[in-house]
Design a protein around this motif. Structure first.
Motif, PDB file in Angstrom:
ATOM      1  N   VAL A 144       0.842  -1.198   0.000  1.00  0.00           N
ATOM      2  CA  VAL A 144       0.000   0.000   0.000  1.00  0.00           C
ATOM      3  C   VAL A 144       0.876   1.246   0.000  1.00  0.00           C
ATOM      4  CG1 VAL A 144      -1.777   1.278   1.261  1.00  0.00           C
ATOM      5  CG2 VAL A 144      -1.845  -1.216   1.187  1.00  0.00           C
ATOM      6  N   LEU A 145       1.960   1.223   0.749  1.00  0.00           N
ATOM      7  CA  LEU A 145       2.877   2.352   0.778  1.00  0.00           C
ATOM      8  C   LEU A 145       3.415   2.650  -0.621  1.00  0.00           C
ATOM      9  CD1 LEU A 145       4.544   4.384   2.488  1.00  0.00           C
ATOM     10  CD2 LEU A 145       6.274   2.590   2.735  1.00  0.00           C
ATOM     11  N   ARG A 146       3.771   1.604  -1.357  1.00  0.00           N
ATOM     12  CA  ARG A 146       4.286   1.800  -2.717  1.00  0.00           C
ATOM     13  C   ARG A 146       3.232   2.394  -3.643  1.00  0.00           C
ATOM     14  NH1 ARG A 146       7.080  -4.173  -2.654  1.00  0.00           N
ATOM     15  NH2 ARG A 146       9.046  -3.582  -1.641  1.00  0.00           N
ATOM     16  N   ARG A 147       2.007   1.881  -3.547  1.00  0.00           N
ATOM     17  CA  ARG A 147       0.941   2.416  -4.402  1.00  0.00           C
ATOM     18  C   ARG A 147       0.616   3.860  -4.045  1.00  0.00           C
ATOM     19  NH1 ARG A 147      -3.518  -2.253  -5.962  1.00  0.00           N
ATOM     20  NH2 ARG A 147      -2.058  -3.477  -7.215  1.00  0.00           N
ATOM     21  N   LEU A 148       0.662   4.169  -2.759  1.00  0.00           N
ATOM     22  CA  LEU A 148       0.374   5.524  -2.327  1.00  0.00           C
ATOM     23  C   LEU A 148       1.441   6.491  -2.825  1.00  0.00           C
ATOM     24  CD1 LEU A 148      -1.843   6.895  -0.766  1.00  0.00           C
ATOM     25  CD2 LEU A 148      -0.615   6.408   1.352  1.00  0.00           C
ATOM     26  N   HIS A 149       2.696   6.086  -2.744  1.00  0.00           N
ATOM     27  CA  HIS A 149       3.781   6.926  -3.283  1.00  0.00           C
ATOM     28  C   HIS A 149       3.590   7.154  -4.780  1.00  0.00           C
ATOM     29  CE1 HIS A 149       6.466   7.799   0.004  1.00  0.00           C
ATOM     30  NE2 HIS A 149       6.535   6.529   0.379  1.00  0.00           N
ATOM     31  N   GLU A 150       3.216   6.114  -5.507  1.00  0.00           N
ATOM     32  CA  GLU A 150       3.026   6.257  -6.944  1.00  0.00           C
ATOM     33  C   GLU A 150       1.838   7.160  -7.257  1.00  0.00           C
ATOM     34  OE1 GLU A 150       3.246   5.873 -11.101  1.00  0.00           O
ATOM     35  OE2 GLU A 150       4.694   5.713  -9.463  1.00  0.00           O
ATOM     36  N   ALA A 151       0.757   7.038  -6.484  1.00  0.00           N
ATOM     37  CA  ALA A 151      -0.409   7.898  -6.695  1.00  0.00           C
ATOM     38  C   ALA A 151      -0.064   9.361  -6.431  1.00  0.00           C
ATOM     39  CB  ALA A 151      -1.552   7.446  -5.798  1.00  0.00           C
ATOM     40  N   VAL A 152       0.719   9.613  -5.394  1.00  0.00           N
ATOM     41  CA  VAL A 152       1.145  10.985  -5.100  1.00  0.00           C
ATOM     42  C   VAL A 152       2.017  11.518  -6.239  1.00  0.00           C
ATOM     43  CG1 VAL A 152       2.571  12.401  -3.556  1.00  0.00           C
ATOM     44  CG2 VAL A 152       0.953  10.734  -2.598  1.00  0.00           C
ATOM     45  N   ARG A 153       2.908  10.666  -6.773  1.00  0.00           N
ATOM     46  CA  ARG A 153       3.747  11.082  -7.897  1.00  0.00           C
ATOM     47  C   ARG A 153       2.892  11.451  -9.110  1.00  0.00           C
ATOM     48  NH1 ARG A 153       5.235   9.841 -12.523  1.00  0.00           N
ATOM     49  NH2 ARG A 153       3.937   7.962 -12.523  1.00  0.00           N
ATOM     50  N   GLU A 154       1.860  10.614  -9.382  1.00  0.00           N
ATOM     51  CA  GLU A 154       0.966  10.904 -10.510  1.00  0.00           C
ATOM     52  C   GLU A 154       0.239  12.228 -10.298  1.00  0.00           C
ATOM     53  OE1 GLU A 154      -0.711   6.922 -12.571  1.00  0.00           O
ATOM     54  OE2 GLU A 154      -1.419   7.237 -10.522  1.00  0.00           O
ATOM     55  N   ALA A 155      -0.199  12.491  -9.066  1.00  0.00           N
ATOM     56  CA  ALA A 155      -0.936  13.720  -8.779  1.00  0.00           C
ATOM     57  C   ALA A 155      -0.051  14.954  -8.964  1.00  0.00           C
ATOM     58  CB  ALA A 155      -1.505  13.666  -7.364  1.00  0.00           C
ATOM     59  N   TYR A 156       1.204  14.850  -8.542  1.00  0.00           N
ATOM     60  CA  TYR A 156       2.139  15.953  -8.773  1.00  0.00           C
ATOM     61  C   TYR A 156       2.331  16.185 -10.269  1.00  0.00           C
ATOM     62  CZ  TYR A 156       3.927  17.025  -4.061  1.00  0.00           C
ATOM     63  OH  TYR A 156       4.065  17.477  -2.766  1.00  0.00           O
ATOM     64  N   ALA A 157       2.532  15.105 -11.013  1.00  0.00           N
ATOM     65  CA  ALA A 157       2.792  15.211 -12.448  1.00  0.00           C
ATOM     66  C   ALA A 157       1.605  15.813 -13.203  1.00  0.00           C
ATOM     67  CB  ALA A 157       3.138  13.832 -13.025  1.00  0.00           C
ATOM     68  N   ALA A 158       0.390  15.552 -12.698  1.00  0.00           N
ATOM     69  CA  ALA A 158      -0.818  16.044 -13.369  1.00  0.00           C
ATOM     70  C   ALA A 158      -1.212  17.441 -12.909  1.00  0.00           C
ATOM     71  CB  ALA A 158      -1.969  15.073 -13.126  1.00  0.00           C
ATOM     72  N   GLY A 159      -0.479  18.006 -11.964  1.00  0.00           N
ATOM     73  CA  GLY A 159      -0.779  19.359 -11.503  1.00  0.00           C
ATOM     74  C   GLY A 159      -1.813  19.446 -10.402  1.00  0.00           C
ATOM     75  N   TYR A 160      -2.167  18.293  -9.821  1.00  0.00           N
ATOM     76  CA  TYR A 160      -3.120  18.300  -8.715  1.00  0.00           C
ATOM     77  C   TYR A 160      -2.438  18.572  -7.370  1.00  0.00           C
ATOM     78  CZ  TYR A 160      -6.383  16.194 -12.048  1.00  0.00           C
ATOM     79  OH  TYR A 160      -7.189  15.951 -13.128  1.00  0.00           O
ATOM     80  N   LEU A 161      -1.147  18.417  -7.311  1.00  0.00           N
ATOM     81  CA  LEU A 161      -0.351  18.745  -6.136  1.00  0.00           C
ATOM     82  C   LEU A 161       0.791  19.653  -6.575  1.00  0.00           C
ATOM     83  CD1 LEU A 161      -0.084  15.261  -4.349  1.00  0.00           C
ATOM     84  CD2 LEU A 161      -1.415  17.233  -3.560  1.00  0.00           C
ATOM     85  N   GLY A 162       1.318  20.400  -5.633  1.00  0.00           N
ATOM     86  CA  GLY A 162       2.411  21.316  -5.961  1.00  0.00           C
ATOM     87  C   GLY A 162       1.942  22.755  -5.859  1.00  0.00           C
ATOM     88  N   ARG A 163       2.431  23.594  -6.756  1.00  0.00           N
ATOM     89  CA  ARG A 163       2.129  25.023  -6.706  1.00  0.00           C
ATOM     90  C   ARG A 163       1.050  25.398  -7.708  1.00  0.00           C
ATOM     91  NH1 ARG A 163       5.242  27.444  -3.355  1.00  0.00           N
ATOM     92  NH2 ARG A 163       4.519  29.493  -4.053  1.00  0.00           N
ATOM     93  N   ASN A 164       0.176  26.322  -7.264  1.00  0.00           N
ATOM     94  CA  ASN A 164      -0.885  26.873  -8.109  1.00  0.00           C
ATOM     95  C   ASN A 164      -1.727  25.757  -8.745  1.00  0.00           C
ATOM     96  OD1 ASN A 164      -2.396  28.927  -9.304  1.00  0.00           O
ATOM     97  ND2 ASN A 164      -1.068  29.018 -11.118  1.00  0.00           N
TER      98      ASN A 164
END
Length: 450
Positions: A144-164
């Motif tokens: 689950v930890l691995r999947r969660l890390h990957e989901a967070v990475r995807e969210a950053y890449a798609a602009g759902y996390l990070g700045r603005n």
């Protein structure tokens, strides 16, 4: 308002289910961003960002969403407690340290649909004006930890996390933290201490986390399912959410059916469904056996018997019957189970997991275990039953956190419903369910083996 479950024809039990969080768990790659977006993922976030933070909090309050971690505290109200204009950073911490015996809903949710949590966290952070959020995950669940890390990475890449985020001006960093396997860290203030790098032990309150939580700053601590339910409310509307469940316990939730049942698993249904209805749709108890006792919300909630099959499984219904809905962990035990043995194993768990900070819990759970082991082995005395009750009473409500209350619950309820079984262990000088020690075991199994 009647529960939705009561309004539906029971001849079609599958109609009682309300798959929302679990709607596409069985699809290939259900945990990916692409699959989540195909199922209206991140649409709730877009609607939330079109509202002001205060209006968003009011909207979640009006939906009636209650915390899914055990206590059932209104989620929107918890968000509202965060002071504004105080000049301090605000934090959101998601409690994913699911460790209680029988409780098993958050881990499957994160494994199959982690983006529902991430979207909910972004919405919550916008509402409470937070720019840093944390997920405190039970450290043993490495997949689950691995999947969660990957989901967070995807969210950053798609602009759902990070700045603005999505051009809204919202900035948000999300940190996934793996705990070290301590049950006590499921208590919110012990979790905060652990997250800060200290030993996980409950804090004295006040101050409460909403005023001085993580790093002594205003903090909201929510359960995984609570936050993961928010995107659907924003996307489909509060009226849709309140059309399910009961008046004071609206919406859908995950019921974890386990134990001696034909089809254990997660059943997502409106609040207010009954165990009888869940067993009807899942195939009932295992063939040839009958229900003896069960827990409505994990091992820390007072147990029920087969007399409680029709208790509405919402916060008010379970509370009125003398227990707590808790995490909706429905552990079902049949007539082959020794109540004394089950309660002993639960109490051993609580004694082992006690952090030792407060005397009632540290000393009380130890002595409960000693008495229970003697009774189970046939070495007890009838006076030990009053001692059990007295020790549990000296723990209940007198410890720093709810671990003590959870340890006392099985004692009180088992003595209430199965005192005769305790007495049978004592007068018979053996466990009547142990085939190696007692002929009474065969008598208890005649109807099954015949």
């Amino acid at each position: 308002m009647m529960t939705l479950a009561a309004e539906i024809d029971n001849s079609s039990p599958e109609k009682l289910l309300a798959p929302v969080l679990s709607a596409f768990w069985d699809q290939p790659d259900s945990w990916t961003l692409a699959t989540y977006e195909r199922h209206e993922g991140y649409q709730g976030l877009k609607r939330a960002l079109a509202m002001s933070p205060d209006d968003l909090i009011a909207y979640v309050k009006e939906s009636g969403l209650r915390g899914r971690g055990g206590a059932g505290f209104p989620t929107g109200m918890k968000w509202q407690f965060i002071p504004q204009g105080d000049g301090k950073p605000h934090y959101l911490v998601v409690n994913a340290d699911e460790s209680e015996p029988g409780t098993c809903k958050d881990i499957p949710l994160l494994f199959a649909n982690p983006h529902s949590l991430i979207e909910g966290m972004i919405i919550a952070c916008y509402a409470i004006r937070s720019e840093h959020a944390f997920i405190y995950l039970r450290g043993e669940v490495v997949p689950v930890l691995r999947r969660l890390h990957e989901a967070v990475r995807e969210a950053y890449a798609a602009g759902y996390l990070g700045r603005n985020i999505l051009g809204s001006g919202l900035n948000l960093e999300l940190t996934v933290h793996a705990g070290a396997g301590a049950y006590i860290c499921g208590e919110e203030t012990a979790l905060l201490d652990s997250l800060e790098g200290r030993r996980g032990q409950p804090r004295l309150r006040p101050p409460f986390p909403a005023v001085a939580g993580l790093y002594a700053c205003p903090t909201v601590v929510n359960n995984v399912e609570s936050i993961a339910s928010v995107p659907a409310i924003l996307n489909r509307g509060k009226e849709w959410f309140t059309s399910m469940g009961s008046e004071k316990s609206p919406g859908f939730t995950l019921y974890s059916l386990s134990g001696h049942v034909a089809s254990p698993g997660q059943y997502e249904a409106p609040l207010g469904i009954t165990l009888r209805q869940l067993l009807d749709m899942s195939g009932g108890m295992r063939p040839g056996h009958r229900l003896k006792f069960w827990t409505p919300g994990g091992s820390s909630t007072p147990m029920f018997t087969d007399e409680h099959l029709d208790v509405p499984l919402d916060y008010e219904g379970v509370g009125a019957a003398g227990s707590m809905l808790g995490t909706k962990a429905l552990q079902c035990f049949d007539e082959t189970t020794c109540v004394v043995r089950a309660v002993t194993r639960w109490t051993e768990f609580y004694a082992h997991e006690s952090c030792g900070k407060c005397t009632p819990c540290r000393e009380g759970t130890y002595w409960l275990v000693q008495l229970l082991r003697d009774i189970e082995a046939g070495r007890g005395q009838l006076s030990d039953l009053d001692k059990l009750n007295d020790i549990a009473d000296n723990i209940n409500g007198k410890s720093f956190c709810a671990l003590g209350d959870g340890a006392a619950s099985p004692i009180f309820s088992s003595l209430k419903y199965f005192r005769a079984e305790y007495e049978q262990h004592i007068t018979g000088r053996a466990c009547p369910f142990d085939p190696a020690k007692s002929t009474a075991w065969a008598d208890n199994h005649k109807e099954v083996t015949a």
